[in-house]
Design a protein around this motif. Structure first.
Motif, PDB file in Angstrom:
ATOM      1  N   ARG A  22     -16.610  45.253  51.993  1.00  0.00           N
ATOM      2  CA  ARG A  22     -15.671  45.904  51.064  1.00  0.00           C
ATOM      3  C   ARG A  22     -14.558  46.663  51.776  1.00  0.00           C
ATOM      4  NH1 ARG A  22     -16.654  51.346  49.059  1.00  0.00           N
ATOM      5  NH2 ARG A  22     -18.038  52.407  50.512  1.00  0.00           N
ATOM      6  N   TYR A  24     -12.706  45.374  54.148  1.00  0.00           N
ATOM      7  CA  TYR A  24     -11.726  44.433  54.685  1.00  0.00           C
ATOM      8  C   TYR A  24     -11.017  43.683  53.570  1.00  0.00           C
ATOM      9  CZ  TYR A  24     -13.766  45.455  59.156  1.00  0.00           C
ATOM     10  OH  TYR A  24     -14.197  46.115  60.266  1.00  0.00           O
ATOM     11  N   ARG A  25      -9.827  43.197  53.893  1.00  0.00           N
ATOM     12  CA  ARG A  25      -9.042  42.419  52.945  1.00  0.00           C
ATOM     13  C   ARG A  25      -9.807  41.148  52.578  1.00  0.00           C
ATOM     14  NH1 ARG A  25      -3.436  41.091  55.175  1.00  0.00           N
ATOM     15  NH2 ARG A  25      -3.257  43.336  54.946  1.00  0.00           N
ATOM     16  N   ASN A  26      -9.745  40.776  51.310  1.00  0.00           N
ATOM     17  CA  ASN A  26     -10.459  39.601  50.779  1.00  0.00           C
ATOM     18  C   ASN A  26     -11.969  39.696  51.007  1.00  0.00           C
ATOM     19  OD1 ASN A  26      -8.055  38.436  49.947  1.00  0.00           O
ATOM     20  ND2 ASN A  26      -7.774  37.386  51.904  1.00  0.00           N
ATOM     21  N   ILE A  29     -13.760  37.711  53.978  1.00  0.00           N
ATOM     22  CA  ILE A  29     -13.915  36.250  54.007  1.00  0.00           C
ATOM     23  C   ILE A  29     -13.299  35.697  55.295  1.00  0.00           C
ATOM     24  CG2 ILE A  29     -13.197  34.104  52.889  1.00  0.00           C
ATOM     25  CD1 ILE A  29     -13.458  35.587  50.233  1.00  0.00           C
ATOM     26  N   GLN A  51     -17.675  33.679  50.742  1.00  0.00           N
ATOM     27  CA  GLN A  51     -17.481  34.326  49.446  1.00  0.00           C
ATOM     28  C   GLN A  51     -18.354  35.573  49.384  1.00  0.00           C
ATOM     29  OE1 GLN A  51     -18.553  31.923  46.096  1.00  0.00           O
ATOM     30  NE2 GLN A  51     -17.865  33.424  44.602  1.00  0.00           N
TER      31      GLN A  51
END
Length: 195
Positions: A22, A24-26, A29, A51
């Protein structure tokens, strides 16, 4: 005052997978994560996240649903669901070390397959009991009756294979029908003794 640890040392030193993702960006992924528990293996083990869906209603964000490309002990298992994401022993691999780990996977030796014989004889004690029952009820007993064929269920975690040289052996004779007849006659004899 010194501290004395008693019992097995815990390997839960880290964060849950969702606490890491949570930040990190995306949701991280494409990043590589590994468990502290996997340090005991010589071959590299890691997940490359594909994912991540953290559960937002849980305090601490340590639960959720995650999928990733699994490499365990040098063998690639493809994209799998990560069931142990809630455990607090996950480590994010720095980007500088990712390539070194991928290279070590390529150089790690392949897992040896265990070759098992195609046919196996019944254990001696079981053989003695079955032959005694068959002889008591008047059936002819031969050595072919006590040879069973093995069947291996193939899965991505199975490293066993059957001995190919023995696969052309004709199948062992079926004696299930004979055993059913023996069981029926035993029941009838027991009923006669009771009455």
């Amino acid at each position: 005052m010194s501290v004395i640890y008693v019992g097995k040392e815990s390997y839960f030193h880290g964060k849950s997978l969702f606490q890491i993702a949570r930040k990190y960006r995306n949701a991280g992924i494409g990043r590589m994560v590994m468990r502290k528990k996997w340090d005991r293996y010589e071959e590299p083990s890691y997940y490359r996240l594909t994912q991540v869906v953290p559960a937002m209603n849980v305090k601490g964000y340590h639960k959720g649903l995650a999928f990733g490309e699994k490499v365990f002990r040098g063998k690639n298992y493809g994209v799998c669901r990560i069931d142990s994401g809630y455990k607090f022993d996950w480590i994010l691999v720095p980007k500088e070390q990712e390539q070194a780990i991928i290279d070590s996977v390529k150089s790690s030796y392949p897992t040896k397959e265990t070759v098992v014989p195609y046919e196996v004889t019944v254990p001696p004690l079981m053989k003695m009991f079955i032959s005694g029952e068959l002889k008591a009820h008047g059936y002819r007993v031969s050595e072919d009756m006590f040879v069973t064929k093995r069947k291996i269920i193939k899965s991505k975690y199975s490293f066993a294979k059957l001995d190919k040289s023995a696969e052309d052996v004709p199948p062992a004779p079926e004696y299930k029908l004979m055993m059913k007849q023996v069981k029926r006659s035993i029941k009838k004899s027991d009923e006669k003794e009771i009455s």
